[in-house]
Design an enzyme around this catalytic site. Sequence first.
Site, mmCIF file in Angstrom:
data_model
loop_
_atom_site.group_PDB
_atom_site.id
_atom_site.type_symbol
_atom_site.label_atom_id
_atom_site.label_comp_id
_atom_site.label_asym_id
_atom_site.label_seq_id
_atom_site.Cartn_x
_atom_site.Cartn_y
_atom_site.Cartn_z
ATOM 1 N N ASP A 1 -57.428 -24.153 12.896
ATOM 2 C CA ASP A 1 -57.844 -24.972 14.205
ATOM 3 C C ASP A 1 -56.718 -26.026 13.867
ATOM 4 O O ASP A 1 -55.710 -25.766 13.222
ATOM 5 C CB ASP A 1 -59.207 -25.363 14.015
ATOM 6 C CG ASP A 1 -59.510 -26.068 15.598
ATOM 7 O OD1 ASP A 1 -59.929 -25.243 16.410
ATOM 8 O OD2 ASP A 1 -59.308 -27.094 15.781
ATOM 9 N N ASN B 1 -49.306 -24.515 18.169
ATOM 10 C CA ASN B 1 -49.636 -23.225 18.492
ATOM 11 C C ASN B 1 -49.940 -22.963 20.002
ATOM 12 O O ASN B 1 -49.523 -22.154 20.975
ATOM 13 C CB ASN B 1 -50.729 -22.304 17.663
ATOM 14 C CG ASN B 1 -50.111 -22.074 16.494
ATOM 15 O OD1 ASN B 1 -48.872 -22.131 16.165
ATOM 16 N ND2 ASN B 1 -50.929 -21.461 15.440
ATOM 17 N N LYS C 1 -68.221 -23.810 12.766
ATOM 18 C CA LYS C 1 -66.825 -24.693 12.737
ATOM 19 C C LYS C 1 -66.970 -25.491 11.482
ATOM 20 O O LYS C 1 -68.036 -25.704 10.855
ATOM 21 C CB LYS C 1 -66.859 -25.802 13.988
ATOM 22 C CG LYS C 1 -65.516 -26.168 14.155
ATOM 23 C CD LYS C 1 -64.744 -25.096 15.036
ATOM 24 C CE LYS C 1 -63.238 -25.335 15.385
ATOM 25 N NZ LYS C 1 -62.885 -24.493 16.387
ATOM 26 N N SER D 1 -58.843 -13.010 16.765
ATOM 27 C CA SER D 1 -59.599 -13.160 15.101
ATOM 28 C C SER D 1 -60.540 -11.772 15.144
ATOM 29 O O SER D 1 -60.715 -11.272 14.081
ATOM 30 C CB SER D 1 -60.312 -14.242 15.173
ATOM 31 O OG SER D 1 -59.530 -15.266 14.640
ATOM 32 N N LYS E 1 -68.682 -17.504 12.937
ATOM 33 C CA LYS E 1 -66.987 -17.446 13.071
ATOM 34 C C LYS E 1 -66.721 -18.780 13.828
ATOM 35 O O LYS E 1 -67.086 -19.058 14.831
ATOM 36 C CB LYS E 1 -66.869 -16.086 14.051
ATOM 37 C CG LYS E 1 -65.230 -15.867 14.290
ATOM 38 C CD LYS E 1 -64.863 -14.976 13.121
ATOM 39 C CE LYS E 1 -63.433 -14.888 13.234
ATOM 40 N NZ LYS E 1 -62.822 -16.300 12.186
HETATM 41 N N1 GLU Z 1 -60.159 -22.465 16.151
HETATM 42 C C1 GLU Z 1 -60.118 -21.230 17.173
HETATM 43 C C2 GLU Z 1 -61.226 -21.584 18.255
HETATM 44 O O1 GLU Z 1 -61.358 -22.756 18.588
HETATM 45 C C3 GLU Z 1 -60.312 -20.054 16.667
HETATM 46 C C4 GLU Z 1 -61.417 -19.892 15.880
HETATM 47 C C5 GLU Z 1 -61.245 -18.374 14.941
HETATM 48 O O2 GLU Z 1 -60.354 -17.766 15.092
HETATM 49 O O3 GLU Z 1 -62.341 -18.204 14.351
HETATM 50 O O4 GLU Z 1 -61.628 -20.740 18.939
#
Ligand code: GLU
Length: 449
Positions: free
Chosen positions: A169, A243, A129, A382, A93
Site C-alpha cells: 500500500d 503506482n 490492513k 493479488s 487480505k
Molecule cells: N493496498 C491495496 C488495496 O488498498 C491492495 C491490497 C492487496 O493487494 O492485498 O486494495
Amino acid sequence: MADAKKEIEQFMKGLKKRNAHEPEFHQAVEEVVTSVMPWYLDHDDYRNAQILERLTEPDRIVIFRVSWETDAGCIRANRAWRVQFNHAIGPYKGGLRFDPSVTQSVLKFLGFEQIFKNSLTGLPMGGAKGGSNFNPKGKSDREIMRFCHSMMTELHRHIGEDVDVPAGDIGVGAREISYLFGQYMRLQNRWSAVMTGKGTSFGGSAIRTEATGYGCVYFCDDMLQHHDDSVEGKSIAISGSGNVARYAAEKAIDKGAKVISLSDSDGCVVIKNGLTDEQLKFAHELKEVKRGRISELAEKFDGVQFHKDKSPWGLKCEIAMPCATQNELDHDDAKQLIDNGVMAVCEGANMPTTSDAADLFREKKILHAPGKAANAGGVAVSGLEQTQNSMRVSWSREKVDNRLKSIMSEIHGRCAENGQQNGHVNYVDGANIGGFRRVADALLGYGVV
Ligand code: GLU
C-alpha cells in the site's frame, strides 16, 4: 419499516462511543451504514442476527513494537498493527502501509473498506490492513531492510497463506515486499505464498504493479459506457504519483484521454496539453528508481508547470481521479470541480473524498465511483496471484489483464444492479450494498460467530 435516518444516528452514536478518537474509522462506517441501513431494516433475518454490529467489530487487532537501527547506529522504535477485520468469505487480505499518518483509526478504516472491496471482486478474500507509522522518506535501502526484517519478525506469527496474506500500500512497494517476504521465509523455513505483490522472479503476478491504476480506468470506462459515453477524448485530472496514479495515467492515455495533472505532497504538476508517453516514462523512473519529487517533471519538460502546495481540483476537467490518499478532496474542491463541469469522479485511492464532498456529488448526481469499487483491481490481481501460486503456474500479461478487465466489469455490474435509484445509478450505495450482501450471507450461514 423503522426510520432509517434515526437508526443510522443511533448506530453511529454507539459506534463512536465504542471507538473513541477514531474519526477515519467513523467516516468509513457511516458511509457504509448510510447505504445499507434501508435494506437492513427491510431484512429482519440479517437484523436479528446483528450482522452490522458484528461486521463493524474487527475479528482482532495485533499491535506490536518494531525496533530497528539507523545507519548511524541510533535505535528507533515504531508502532505497527495488523487489523484482521473479517474473514467470512476467505483468508484475510489487504495491504501494509508505511507512513507517519498511520494510526489505528486509519488502519481500521482501511481494513473495514477492504472487506467490501474484496467481496465485490467475487474472489475468496476477507478484509484486513496493517502497517506502521514508520516514515520511509529519506531512509536508505539498508534502513528500510532492517525495518522490514524487524517488522516481519513479529508479523510472521500472525499470517499464513490460508490465514492472512498481506500486500503493499502507500510506502510499501516491490522493495519492501521482497524484504518482508525474505524474512518470512527465513523464519518459517518454507516458501509459501504468504504475500502478494511479489517480484515476478519469486511468484509475483504479471500486471500486479499496474493493476490498481489500470483497473480504475477500466471501471471509469465501464461507468461512462453504461451512460453511453467513454473515457476517450476526456480530460482527466489525476492526483498522486505513486503506482496507482502513474498506471491510471498510462491506461487513460492508452484509451485516448488527456491526463492534465499528477501530484505529490509538495504540490501538483499541470500538463496543459496532456501528459506524453515520454513524460510518463520519466515519472515512472523518477518515482520508482530515483524516489524523487514530482516537481522535477516540471524542471525537465517545457509545458509542465509545478504549483507548490496545490491539488489538481481547481483545474477544469471532465473526470477527476483522486489517486493519492484519504480525505484529499474536500467540499470546496468538490464545488470547484462541479462548477468547472466535472462529469465523473473515480477514486483510485481509498476514501479520498470527505463525507461532505461525497454528499455534494450525490446531491448533484455526479457519477461518483468509490474506491472500494474503482480501485479493487489491485487486490483482484493479488487474488489472481494467490491462484497462480496455488496452481504453481504463472500466467501471461495478456491473460491477467483480460481477467482484470472482466473482474472490473463484474464489479461495475454489481454496483449498477445494487445502486439503481429512479433511473440513476448511485455507485456509492451500489458498491456498499453489493459488497455487504455477500459477506452478510456468509455470516448468517455460520450462525453466531
Ligand atoms: N493496498 C491495496 C488495496 O488498498 C491492495 C491490497 C492487496 O493487494 O492485498 O486494495
